[in-house]
Each structure stands twice: as structure tokens, then as C-alpha cells.
Design a protein around this motif. Sequence first.
Motif, PDB file in Angstrom:
ATOM      1  N   THR A 137      -0.860  11.045   5.656  1.00  0.00           N
ATOM      2  CA  THR A 137      -0.176  11.891   6.637  1.00  0.00           C
ATOM      3  C   THR A 137       0.283  13.193   5.992  1.00  0.00           C
ATOM      4  N   ALA A 138       0.854  13.102   4.789  1.00  0.00           N
ATOM      5  CA  ALA A 138       1.382  14.294   4.118  1.00  0.00           C
ATOM      6  C   ALA A 138       0.277  15.238   3.661  1.00  0.00           C
ATOM      7  N   ILE A 139      -0.824  14.695   3.170  1.00  0.00           N
ATOM      8  CA  ILE A 139      -1.880  15.519   2.572  1.00  0.00           C
ATOM      9  C   ILE A 139      -2.993  15.858   3.561  1.00  0.00           C
ATOM     10  N   ALA A 140      -3.188  15.006   4.561  1.00  0.00           N
ATOM     11  CA  ALA A 140      -4.186  15.228   5.624  1.00  0.00           C
ATOM     12  C   ALA A 140      -5.588  15.504   5.084  1.00  0.00           C
ATOM     13  N   PRO A 141      -6.134  14.604   4.258  1.00  0.00           N
ATOM     14  CA  PRO A 141      -7.477  14.817   3.729  1.00  0.00           C
ATOM     15  C   PRO A 141      -8.560  14.317   4.691  1.00  0.00           C
ATOM     16  N   ALA A 142      -9.776  14.766   4.452  1.00  0.00           N
ATOM     17  CA  ALA A 142     -10.933  14.201   5.144  1.00  0.00           C
ATOM     18  C   ALA A 142     -11.480  13.007   4.363  1.00  0.00           C
ATOM     19  N   TRP A 143     -11.240  13.021   3.034  1.00  0.00           N
ATOM     20  CA  TRP A 143     -11.698  11.955   2.143  1.00  0.00           C
ATOM     21  C   TRP A 143     -10.578  11.611   1.175  1.00  0.00           C
ATOM     22  N   SER A 144     -10.560  10.379   0.729  1.00  0.00           N
ATOM     23  CA  SER A 144      -9.632   9.949  -0.307  1.00  0.00           C
ATOM     24  C   SER A 144     -10.414   9.157  -1.344  1.00  0.00           C
ATOM     25  N   SER A 145     -10.020   9.295  -2.606  1.00  0.00           N
ATOM     26  CA  SER A 145     -10.710   8.577  -3.675  1.00  0.00           C
ATOM     27  C   SER A 145      -9.696   8.099  -4.699  1.00  0.00           C
ATOM     28  N   LEU A 146     -10.027   6.995  -5.366  1.00  0.00           N
ATOM     29  CA  LEU A 146      -9.155   6.432  -6.384  1.00  0.00           C
ATOM     30  C   LEU A 146      -9.986   5.688  -7.416  1.00  0.00           C
ATOM     31  N   LEU A 147      -9.338   5.342  -8.527  1.00  0.00           N
ATOM     32  CA  LEU A 147      -9.952   4.536  -9.571  1.00  0.00           C
ATOM     33  C   LEU A 147      -9.232   3.202  -9.631  1.00  0.00           C
ATOM     34  N   ALA A 148      -9.988   2.125  -9.755  1.00  0.00           N
ATOM     35  CA  ALA A 148      -9.400   0.791  -9.873  1.00  0.00           C
ATOM     36  C   ALA A 148     -10.122   0.029 -10.975  1.00  0.00           C
ATOM     37  N   LEU A 149      -9.363  -0.704 -11.765  1.00  0.00           N
ATOM     38  CA  LEU A 149      -9.997  -1.576 -12.755  1.00  0.00           C
ATOM     39  C   LEU A 149     -10.784  -2.660 -12.033  1.00  0.00           C
ATOM     40  N   PRO A 150     -11.991  -2.978 -12.465  1.00  0.00           N
ATOM     41  CA  PRO A 150     -12.761  -4.045 -11.810  1.00  0.00           C
ATOM     42  C   PRO A 150     -12.008  -5.375 -11.781  1.00  0.00           C
ATOM     43  N   SER A 151     -11.133  -5.603 -12.779  1.00  0.00           N
ATOM     44  CA  SER A 151     -10.392  -6.865 -12.850  1.00  0.00           C
ATOM     45  C   SER A 151      -9.195  -6.924 -11.906  1.00  0.00           C
ATOM     46  N   ASN A 152      -8.853  -5.811 -11.271  1.00  0.00           N
ATOM     47  CA  ASN A 152      -7.683  -5.757 -10.393  1.00  0.00           C
ATOM     48  C   ASN A 152      -8.063  -6.258  -8.996  1.00  0.00           C
ATOM     49  N   GLN A 153      -8.195  -7.567  -8.850  1.00  0.00           N
ATOM     50  CA  GLN A 153      -8.660  -8.146  -7.591  1.00  0.00           C
ATOM     51  C   GLN A 153      -7.688  -7.891  -6.446  1.00  0.00           C
ATOM     52  N   ARG A 154      -6.392  -8.014  -6.725  1.00  0.00           N
ATOM     53  CA  ARG A 154      -5.398  -7.778  -5.673  1.00  0.00           C
ATOM     54  C   ARG A 154      -5.502  -6.344  -5.147  1.00  0.00           C
ATOM     55  N   GLY A 155      -5.656  -5.390  -6.071  1.00  0.00           N
ATOM     56  CA  GLY A 155      -5.817  -3.997  -5.670  1.00  0.00           C
ATOM     57  C   GLY A 155      -7.095  -3.787  -4.877  1.00  0.00           C
ATOM     58  N   HIS A 156      -8.196  -4.370  -5.353  1.00  0.00           N
ATOM     59  CA  HIS A 156      -9.469  -4.240  -4.635  1.00  0.00           C
ATOM     60  C   HIS A 156      -9.367  -4.814  -3.223  1.00  0.00           C
ATOM     61  N   ASP A 157      -8.667  -5.931  -3.074  1.00  0.00           N
ATOM     62  CA  ASP A 157      -8.502  -6.517  -1.739  1.00  0.00           C
ATOM     63  C   ASP A 157      -7.787  -5.540  -0.807  1.00  0.00           C
ATOM     64  N   LEU A 158      -6.723  -4.901  -1.310  1.00  0.00           N
ATOM     65  CA  LEU A 158      -5.998  -3.922  -0.498  1.00  0.00           C
ATOM     66  C   LEU A 158      -6.896  -2.740  -0.161  1.00  0.00           C
ATOM     67  N   TYR A 159      -7.584  -2.199  -1.164  1.00  0.00           N
ATOM     68  CA  TYR A 159      -8.399  -1.010  -0.920  1.00  0.00           C
ATOM     69  C   TYR A 159      -9.552  -1.306   0.037  1.00  0.00           C
ATOM     70  N   THR A 160     -10.094  -2.503  -0.012  1.00  0.00           N
ATOM     71  CA  THR A 160     -11.135  -2.886   0.941  1.00  0.00           C
ATOM     72  C   THR A 160     -10.562  -2.919   2.359  1.00  0.00           C
ATOM     73  N   ARG A 161      -9.368  -3.494   2.505  1.00  0.00           N
ATOM     74  CA  ARG A 161      -8.723  -3.526   3.835  1.00  0.00           C
ATOM     75  C   ARG A 161      -8.453  -2.113   4.349  1.00  0.00           C
ATOM     76  N   LEU A 162      -8.159  -1.193   3.434  1.00  0.00           N
ATOM     77  CA  LEU A 162      -7.887   0.186   3.830  1.00  0.00           C
ATOM     78  C   LEU A 162      -9.166   0.964   4.139  1.00  0.00           C
ATOM     79  N   GLY A 163     -10.328   0.383   3.809  1.00  0.00           N
ATOM     80  CA  GLY A 163     -11.598   1.021   4.139  1.00  0.00           C
ATOM     81  C   GLY A 163     -12.320   1.689   2.989  1.00  0.00           C
ATOM     82  N   TYR A 164     -11.820   1.550   1.768  1.00  0.00           N
ATOM     83  CA  TYR A 164     -12.484   2.156   0.612  1.00  0.00           C
ATOM     84  C   TYR A 164     -13.764   1.399   0.275  1.00  0.00           C
ATOM     85  N   ALA A 165     -14.748   2.135  -0.233  1.00  0.00           N
ATOM     86  CA  ALA A 165     -16.020   1.544  -0.657  1.00  0.00           C
ATOM     87  C   ALA A 165     -16.339   2.005  -2.078  1.00  0.00           C
ATOM     88  N   TYR A 166     -17.047   1.169  -2.799  1.00  0.00           N
ATOM     89  CA  TYR A 166     -17.443   1.461  -4.176  1.00  0.00           C
ATOM     90  C   TYR A 166     -18.392   2.653  -4.195  1.00  0.00           C
TER      91      TYR A 166
END
Length: 196
Positions: A137-166
Motif C-alpha cells: 500500500t505504501a510503495i504501490a509497486p507493479a511487482w515485488s521481489s524478495l530473496l528467501a533461503l531454500p531451507s526457510n520452509q515457513r517463509g516459502h509457505d507464506l510467500y506462496t500464499r501471497l502469490g510469489y513464484a520462483y
Amino acid sequence: MTTPPHPTDVVIRTYGPGQVPPLLDTLADIWADAHPELLDNPDAATAGLSVPALHRQITGHLKHPGFTLATAYTDGTAVGFGYAFPCTAAYWFGPGLLDQVPEGARTERLMGLCELAVRRPWQSRGIGTRLHTALLTAIAPAWSSLLALPSNQRGHDLYTRLGYAYAGPYRNTPHGPEFDLLLLRVTPNPAQQHGP
């Protein structure tokens, strides 16, 4: 053991870069609580995944125009945070991945999401989602990107729910750890699409 409050009892506040330095120790404490597996791991520290490295990272990122910190509070205590800033595709993806991401991620407004951390007792309560929404909401981007450790399963689960793709593997330094680069095409808010 006290049950953490329902997410509706959590207040999200956003801050600009000038307001962040007094919060650094609190942010580091949240990060450490969210990532206990990294604290006593010498390999993690060598790879830049430590409290001192987080301090340096946030301080270095404060110079970016549009830097935004979102912090979650319950009863006046900070329980989670995330921060991001608008950036160029060349800065965020680097030459190795620039040609591998969709054209829109290279040419439209891009948000680099640098951290998203919630204290362990408050995880899986929707707080990470609310922090992410506040940053979008604050930044209003068209795209968002992040880095996640492959071992961070809890984080990956959240990012998948939010719509992020590898989008590919990524290393900050030649000998640093390999991260998963994740990418999200942000769906425009209908109110933003059609105006008032």
C-alpha cells in the motif's frame, strides 16, 4: 503460557527512513526471535545472516528513496516488521538475472522486499500478510521481489500464499549462500485502476 492476541488486536504502523534508527535494536530482536536457527550457526554469520549484519543491511538501505518500514504492535510491544523500497530492476536482479525475469518486472515499478519477520509466538496469525499488505500500500509497486533461503520452509509457505513464484537462484556474493529469488506481479487495487 499466554495465547498471543488475535491478529485484529495487532496494530500496523509504517515509518520512513528518518524514524528507523531508534528502532534498530527492536527490529534486530524480532529478527533473532524469528530465526533462532541462525543465531548460533557460524556458517550463517559468515554468510551475513546475523544481528550485526541486519543492522548494517538496514542502515545501508535507509538511503533508498521511498524506504518504508512496517511494524506490527500488540499492547505496545513490537512483534513483527517488514521493510522494502522501490528500486530499479538492474539494482535488484543484477546482470545475471535481469534478462530472465518478465519484461514488466524490468520496466514497471518494482519493490524490493528486504525483510519480513514475526516473533515465533505470533507466527501463523496473519501478521506477516498484514505487514506485506502495508508495504504494498505504501510503495504501490507493479511487482515485488524478495530473496528467501531454500531451507526457510515457513517463509516459502507464506510467500506462496501471497502469490510469489520462483524466478531463479541468487547469490549476494560469489561465495555467499544461494537464495531463491521470488517474484510477485501485484494485482492492482480496483480503486486504483478506475479512480474515484
